[in-house]
Design an enzyme around this catalytic site. Structure first.
Site, PDB file in Angstrom:
ATOM      1  N   ASP A 186      63.571  34.537  54.235  1.00 15.88           N
ATOM      2  CA  ASP A 186      63.533  35.820  54.937  1.00 15.88           C
ATOM      3  C   ASP A 186      62.274  36.615  54.630  1.00 15.88           C
ATOM      4  O   ASP A 186      61.476  36.255  53.768  1.00 15.88           O
ATOM      5  CB  ASP A 186      64.771  36.658  54.596  1.00 15.88           C
ATOM      6  CG  ASP A 186      65.131  36.604  53.109  1.00 15.88           C
ATOM      7  OD1 ASP A 186      64.213  36.502  52.278  1.00 15.88           O
ATOM      8  OD2 ASP A 186      66.332  36.655  52.783  1.00 15.88           O
ATOM      9  N   ASN A 243      77.281  42.055  48.507  1.00 14.93           N
ATOM     10  CA  ASN A 243      78.241  42.010  49.614  1.00 14.93           C
ATOM     11  C   ASN A 243      78.433  40.584  50.137  1.00 14.93           C
ATOM     12  O   ASN A 243      79.047  40.384  51.188  1.00 14.93           O
ATOM     13  CB  ASN A 243      77.802  42.944  50.748  1.00 14.93           C
ATOM     14  CG  ASN A 243      76.461  42.539  51.357  1.00 14.93           C
ATOM     15  OD1 ASN A 243      75.869  41.538  50.978  1.00 14.93           O
ATOM     16  ND2 ASN A 243      75.993  43.336  52.305  1.00 14.93           N
ATOM     17  N   GLU A 276      74.021  39.380  56.711  1.00 14.89           N
ATOM     18  CA  GLU A 276      74.934  40.409  56.247  1.00 14.89           C
ATOM     19  C   GLU A 276      76.358  40.139  56.744  1.00 14.89           C
ATOM     20  O   GLU A 276      76.570  39.345  57.675  1.00 14.89           O
ATOM     21  CB  GLU A 276      74.462  41.782  56.742  1.00 14.89           C
ATOM     22  CG  GLU A 276      73.066  42.182  56.281  1.00 14.89           C
ATOM     23  CD  GLU A 276      73.017  42.673  54.849  1.00 14.89           C
ATOM     24  OE1 GLU A 276      73.929  42.327  54.052  1.00 14.89           O
ATOM     25  OE2 GLU A 276      72.084  43.419  54.500  1.00 14.89           O
ATOM     26  N   HIS A 315      75.964  38.463  50.985  1.00 12.47           N
ATOM     27  CA  HIS A 315      74.951  37.940  51.901  1.00 12.47           C
ATOM     28  C   HIS A 315      74.154  36.822  51.242  1.00 12.47           C
ATOM     29  O   HIS A 315      73.945  36.807  50.035  1.00 12.47           O
ATOM     30  CB  HIS A 315      74.041  39.053  52.443  1.00 12.47           C
ATOM     31  CG  HIS A 315      73.039  39.616  51.483  1.00 12.47           C
ATOM     32  ND1 HIS A 315      72.880  40.962  51.294  1.00 12.47           N
ATOM     33  CD2 HIS A 315      72.123  39.034  50.679  1.00 12.47           C
ATOM     34  CE1 HIS A 315      71.917  41.185  50.429  1.00 12.47           C
ATOM     35  NE2 HIS A 315      71.441  40.026  50.027  1.00 12.47           N
TER      36      HIS A 315
END
Length: 253
Positions: free
Chosen positions: A70, A139, A146, A141
């Site tokens: 990313d 979370n 996400e 990811h």
């Protein structure tokens, strides 16, 4: 977690050494392998150890190819918090890799959608990812995939959640400076890797690591999709494994 190989380590430094050894074995076995690489705090000890192996043992990266997970949208390659800059300063500047064989998403691309398609094609042209290095967010990811209603498939533009932006605020002067979007490999792209190496350290990751491997497979916990992959190695320190060991006494690493 019977379908997973799990290494329990004492601390992040030990996790870095074990993870680096796994990556080094891949490079030695296939000198022109395609490595999927990650950024953030977790991989830093891994890259440090790989650099040390390169300098001490002549670990050869001259034919290795790499694709990164990313990059932030809106940050140039020269920006100190861009993942281009991270990869150069933590890894590429210190090994004998050919930069023509490295790919990192371009967050400044004029046509982001077209770039994402090109990124996917490059991975295909290079024969697919042999080993994908992953961290995991608070979370759940992986990359910047996400929590969502469905698992994403291909490299794409994504909006970053406030929790992710706040987690990354420590790298910037303020929350306002943290980008709101990123380009990330999709879940589907990650799952095509022949082998996945998930590295997780610290007590803050203990709950999400347990949900990832012992909870339902749910796109609201993106990493839970790894339960479907047939070749996953997890390297985690004692702190990160704490919740698993408490809730699942039958489990041993």
């Amino acid at each position: 977690m019977s379908n997973f190989t799990v290494w329990k380590t004492a601390d992040p430094a030990s996790a870095g050494k074990i993870s680096a050894e796994i990556i080094a074995k891949t490079v030695i076995a296939k000198p022109d392998c395609l490595l999927g690489l990650a950024t953030g705090s977790t991989p830093v000890p891994i890259y440090k150890e790989l650099v040390a192996q390169h300098k001490k043992s002549n670990l050869d990266f001259s034919k290795v190819r790499t694709v990164n997970l990313d990059e932030y949208v809106g940050l140039s390659a020269e920006h100190p918090q861009s993942y281009h800059h991270f990869m150069m300063s933590n890894f590429f500047d210190h090994i004998n890799i050919d930069l023509q064989n490295t790919r990192i998403p371009d967050g400044m691309a004029a046509d982001l959608s077209a770039f994402c398609d090109q990124y996917e094609q490059q991975i295909t042209n290079w024969g697919g990812i042999d080993l994908q290095l992953l961290g995991i967010g608070l979370n759940g990811h992986i990359g910047f995939n996400e929590p969502a209603s469905v698992f994403t498939r291909r490299t794409h533009l994504t909006d970053l959640t406030e929790s992710t932006r706040k987690a990354n605020q420590r790298f910037f002067n303020s929350l306002d400076e943290v980008p709101r979007q990123a380009i990330t490999m999709g879940i589907g792209t990650i799952m095509t890797a022949r082998k996945i190496l998930l590295v997780c350290t610290g007590i803050k990751k203990a709950e999400i690591l347990e949900r990832t491997f012992f909870g339902p497979i749910d796109p609201m916990v993106p990493a839970s999709v790894l339960q479907f992959h047939q070749n996953v190695t997890v390297v985690a320190d004692e702190a990160a494994l704490k919740t698993i060991l408490q809730k699942h006494p039958e489990f041993s690493a």
